[in-house]
Design a protein around this motif. Structure first.
Motif, PDB file in Angstrom:
ATOM      1  N   VAL A   1       0.858  -1.103  -0.149  1.00 54.79           N
ATOM      2  CA  VAL A   1       0.005  -0.052  -0.093  1.00 54.79           C
ATOM      3  C   VAL A   1       0.784   1.219   0.075  1.00 54.79           C
ATOM      4  O   VAL A   1       1.619   1.402   0.631  1.00 54.79           O
ATOM      5  N   ILE A   2       0.554   2.060  -0.921  1.00 50.77           N
ATOM      6  CA  ILE A   2       1.255   3.362  -0.806  1.00 50.77           C
ATOM      7  C   ILE A   2       0.342   4.306  -0.520  1.00 50.77           C
ATOM      8  O   ILE A   2      -0.810   4.582  -1.138  1.00 50.77           O
ATOM      9  N   GLN A   3       0.715   5.370   0.375  1.00 45.06           N
ATOM     10  CA  GLN A   3      -0.423   6.267   0.990  1.00 45.06           C
ATOM     11  C   GLN A   3      -0.004   7.642   0.617  1.00 45.06           C
ATOM     12  O   GLN A   3       1.453   7.630   0.708  1.00 45.06           O
ATOM     13  N   VAL A   4      -0.694   8.505   0.452  1.00 54.02           N
ATOM     14  CA  VAL A   4      -0.465   9.798  -0.278  1.00 54.02           C
ATOM     15  C   VAL A   4      -1.476  10.805   0.519  1.00 54.02           C
ATOM     16  O   VAL A   4      -2.666  10.775   0.775  1.00 54.02           O
ATOM     17  N   HIS A   5      -0.717  12.082   1.278  1.00 54.43           N
ATOM     18  CA  HIS A   5      -1.571  12.700   2.102  1.00 54.43           C
ATOM     19  C   HIS A   5      -2.071  13.846   1.110  1.00 54.43           C
ATOM     20  O   HIS A   5      -1.826  14.007   0.187  1.00 54.43           O
ATOM     21  N   GLY A   6      -3.104  14.785   2.067  1.00 54.45           N
ATOM     22  CA  GLY A   6      -3.637  15.870   1.080  1.00 54.45           C
ATOM     23  C   GLY A   6      -3.056  17.049   1.418  1.00 54.45           C
ATOM     24  O   GLY A   6      -1.884  17.120   1.663  1.00 54.45           O
ATOM     25  N   ARG A   7      -3.904  17.985   0.811  1.00 50.42           N
ATOM     26  CA  ARG A   7      -3.344  19.646   0.719  1.00 50.42           C
ATOM     27  C   ARG A   7      -3.103  20.192   2.019  1.00 50.42           C
ATOM     28  O   ARG A   7      -3.896  19.790   2.957  1.00 50.42           O
ATOM     29  N   GLY A   8      -2.059  20.614   2.197  1.00 49.60           N
ATOM     30  CA  GLY A   8      -1.626  21.460   3.573  1.00 49.60           C
ATOM     31  C   GLY A   8      -1.362  20.493   4.361  1.00 49.60           C
ATOM     32  O   GLY A   8      -1.289  20.886   5.684  1.00 49.60           O
TER      33      GLY A   8
ATOM     34  N   ILE B   1       0.197  -3.075  -6.232  1.00 54.43           N
ATOM     35  CA  ILE B   1       0.130  -2.018  -5.531  1.00 54.43           C
ATOM     36  C   ILE B   1      -1.383  -1.562  -5.271  1.00 54.43           C
ATOM     37  O   ILE B   1      -2.133  -1.310  -6.068  1.00 54.43           O
ATOM     38  N   LEU B   2      -1.732  -1.215  -3.965  1.00 57.83           N
ATOM     39  CA  LEU B   2      -2.843  -0.579  -3.610  1.00 57.83           C
ATOM     40  C   LEU B   2      -2.430   1.101  -3.337  1.00 57.83           C
ATOM     41  O   LEU B   2      -1.249   1.302  -2.585  1.00 57.83           O
ATOM     42  N   LEU B   3      -3.203   1.993  -3.889  1.00 61.49           N
ATOM     43  CA  LEU B   3      -3.060   3.355  -3.790  1.00 61.49           C
ATOM     44  C   LEU B   3      -3.894   3.708  -2.725  1.00 61.49           C
ATOM     45  O   LEU B   3      -5.025   3.499  -2.942  1.00 61.49           O
ATOM     46  N   MET B   4      -3.580   4.552  -1.592  1.00 62.49           N
ATOM     47  CA  MET B   4      -4.563   5.189  -0.717  1.00 62.49           C
ATOM     48  C   MET B   4      -4.361   6.670  -0.625  1.00 62.49           C
ATOM     49  O   MET B   4      -3.241   7.220  -0.445  1.00 62.49           O
TER      50      MET B   4
ATOM     51  N   ILE C   1      -1.028  -1.626 -10.538  1.00 64.94           N
ATOM     52  CA  ILE C   1      -1.956  -0.785  -9.507  1.00 64.94           C
ATOM     53  C   ILE C   1      -3.236  -1.868  -9.565  1.00 64.94           C
ATOM     54  O   ILE C   1      -3.978  -1.951 -10.445  1.00 64.94           O
ATOM     55  N   ALA C   2      -3.686  -2.369  -8.071  1.00 58.01           N
ATOM     56  CA  ALA C   2      -4.639  -3.195  -8.197  1.00 58.01           C
ATOM     57  C   ALA C   2      -5.873  -3.034  -7.583  1.00 58.01           C
ATOM     58  O   ALA C   2      -6.802  -3.487  -7.816  1.00 58.01           O
ATOM     59  N   GLY C   3      -5.776  -1.599  -6.924  1.00 60.35           N
ATOM     60  CA  GLY C   3      -6.878  -1.116  -6.390  1.00 60.35           C
ATOM     61  C   GLY C   3      -6.785   0.322  -5.786  1.00 60.35           C
ATOM     62  O   GLY C   3      -5.381   0.737  -5.414  1.00 60.35           O
ATOM     63  N   LEU C   4      -7.663   0.998  -5.317  1.00 58.98           N
ATOM     64  CA  LEU C   4      -7.594   2.293  -4.577  1.00 58.98           C
ATOM     65  C   LEU C   4      -8.378   2.229  -3.281  1.00 58.98           C
ATOM     66  O   LEU C   4      -9.505   1.730  -3.078  1.00 58.98           O
TER      67      LEU C   4
ATOM     68  N   ALA D   1     -12.491  -9.002   0.881  1.00 59.61           N
ATOM     69  CA  ALA D   1     -13.358  -9.249  -0.275  1.00 59.61           C
ATOM     70  C   ALA D   1     -12.749  -9.196  -1.741  1.00 59.61           C
ATOM     71  O   ALA D   1     -13.269 -10.007  -2.495  1.00 59.61           O
ATOM     72  N   GLN D   2     -11.757  -8.321  -1.683  1.00 62.96           N
ATOM     73  CA  GLN D   2     -10.750  -8.121  -3.055  1.00 62.96           C
ATOM     74  C   GLN D   2      -9.746  -8.983  -3.381  1.00 62.96           C
ATOM     75  O   GLN D   2      -8.997  -9.171  -4.108  1.00 62.96           O
ATOM     76  N   GLY D   3      -9.554  -9.786  -2.074  1.00 64.71           N
ATOM     77  CA  GLY D   3      -8.445 -10.791  -2.118  1.00 64.71           C
ATOM     78  C   GLY D   3      -7.070 -10.010  -1.985  1.00 64.71           C
ATOM     79  O   GLY D   3      -6.017 -10.714  -2.355  1.00 64.71           O
ATOM     80  N   PHE D   4      -7.087  -8.803  -1.275  1.00 64.55           N
ATOM     81  CA  PHE D   4      -5.791  -8.350  -1.007  1.00 64.55           C
ATOM     82  C   PHE D   4      -5.005  -8.770   0.308  1.00 64.55           C
ATOM     83  O   PHE D   4      -3.878  -8.529   0.305  1.00 64.55           O
ATOM     84  N   ALA D   5      -5.916  -9.184   1.307  1.00 61.84           N
ATOM     85  CA  ALA D   5      -5.091  -9.319   2.652  1.00 61.84           C
ATOM     86  C   ALA D   5      -4.774 -10.699   2.776  1.00 61.84           C
ATOM     87  O   ALA D   5      -5.097 -11.765   2.176  1.00 61.84           O
ATOM     88  N   ASP D   6      -3.677 -10.982   3.424  1.00 62.36           N
ATOM     89  CA  ASP D   6      -3.045 -12.236   3.453  1.00 62.36           C
ATOM     90  C   ASP D   6      -3.826 -13.195   4.669  1.00 62.36           C
ATOM     91  O   ASP D   6      -4.510 -12.730   5.403  1.00 62.36           O
TER      92      ASP D   6
END
Length: 386
Positions: free
Chosen positions: A157-164, A228-231, A253-256, A381-386
């Motif tokens: 999972v790659i996480q991306v923060h917001g504005r400010g 990769i999951l993007l958050m 990229i497999a999901g968001l 449900a998406q099969g991403f968790a181990d």
């Protein structure tokens, strides 16, 4: 007659001059509004500290729609503590809210009046008591600091923060993702105060920052990731959506996962202009200015802002990965309308549980169990968790 003609001429010149002056003032105001949109701003002081009781370890704040929220939060304060964690609301009246302090403030500590209420809660990665590493990710803009929380899965999972905001905004999501066995990479990006600064130092609202996230994907793939999951949080949602649309690594990229995301900037900016009581047509003119290269540069932007490209409701047909969309219907900063429109346009891809009462990017704080369950259930449900 000659005198009348002379007076009329002088009058016409005066009126023309007034029109030119009015247009100049109006144009300057439009550019000022446009500049506000793309210019990173210092942290807001959005409440006041009324009193601190170091014996009972409580703090009294001016009441706002945020400070009255139940749950756990953070507070940036002027003075000795700098940042404190807040617990339950103990008492509230029409003008103030008294909350439990979860960070001890010692007697004699100097606490200023101005404060910034925050959903961060965790400020530093060590507070999670999980193994992590500090990394530098090479991007087209320069090296971007990142935190990596390793785990065994090849789905990262790659996480991306917001504005400010900063990377700290993303720390709340690490425990649920780590519990699912997923490595988590939290990256900074250009002009966010931690990543590299470009010459203008401005936001691209997702249209430029995605390149730094794409570099983070490349880093993950070189270090063992296969999917990769993007958050993305708030503007980070716009960033990861643009990454999905433009990345050289799109096949990975497999999901968001989107928390309080900007799905369409036009609707957000119109909403915020209305909240600030800016008269029409100033908001529309500001967006048009940002869409033109010459006016965008005058507004301080790196390049023209492609609002059509950033409108993911109109581009919904281009989406092809599952999306978990978490957005409170009383957000107060980024309205949930576009999120609902996206969910309606792509019910085959978008899972959107209804949240209310949580305001902007504070769903974890307001109802941690439900927010955590929503992510856990979706990953399974998406099969991403181990």
């Amino acid at each position: 007659m000659k005198g009348l003609r002379h007076a009329a001429t002088i009058g016409a010149i005066a009126l023309a001059g007034a029109a030119v002056l009015g247009a100049a003032i109006g144009g300057a105001l439009v550019l000022r509004i446009a500049r506000e949109v793309v210019t990173p701003s210092p942290r807001k002081h959005d409440t006041d500290v009324i009193a601190v009781d170091t014996g009972a370890q409580t703090i009294e704040l001016a009441r706002t729609p945020d400070t009255e929220l139940p749950g756990r939060y953070g507070l940036f304060v002027d003075g000795t503590p700098g940042y404190v964690k807040l617990g339950a609301v103990l008492q509230a009246d029409a003008t103030s809210v008294r909350r439990k302090l979860l960070t001890q403030i010692d007697p004699g500590a100097q606490v200023g009046r101005r404060a910034g209420f925050s959903g961060y809660y965790y400020l530093a990665p060590g507070e999670l008591h999980l193994p992590y590493e500090s990394e530098l990710i090479g991007t087209p803009a320069g090296p971007c600091p990142a935190w990596l929380f390793p785990a065994e899965s090849t789905t990262w999972v790659i996480q991306v923060h917001g504005r400010g905001a900063t990377r700290s905004e993303c720390l709340r999501a690490v425990p649920v993702l780590h519990a699912a066995g997923l490595p988590v990479l939290i990256t900074s990006y250009r002009n966010d105060g931690e990543g590299p600064r470009t010459r203008p130092g401005s936001y691209g609202l997702g249209s430029t920052e995605w390149r730094d996230v794409d570099a983070a994907i490349g880093y993950a793939l070189r270090h063992g990731a296969e999917r990769i999951l993007l958050m993305g949080w708030s503007m980070g949602g716009a960033v990861v959506l643009q990454t999905l649309m433009s990345s050289a690594h799109v096949d990975a990229i497999a999901g968001l996962i989107l928390d309080s995301p900007v799905v369409d900037w036009r609707s957000v900016l119109r909403f915020q202009a209305k909240e600030m009581k800016l008269p029409d047509p100033l908001p529309q003119l500001a967006m048009e200015a940002l869409g033109q290269p010459w006016a965008a540069r005058l507004s301080g932007a790196d390049q023209a802002i492609p609002f059509d490209d950033l409108d993911m409701v109109s581009r919904a047909a281009e989406l092809d990965v599952p999306i978990l969309l978490l957005h409170s219907d009383d957000d107060g900063f980024v309205p949930s309308d576009a999120s609902h429109a996206l969910a309606k346009a792509r019910p085959d891809l978008v899972t959107m549980p209804i949240f209310t009462g949580a305001r902007h990017t504070k769903l974890w704080n307001y109802d941690q169990n439900r927010w955590t369950d929503a992510i856990t259930d979706w990953l399974g449900a998406q099969g991403f968790a181990d």
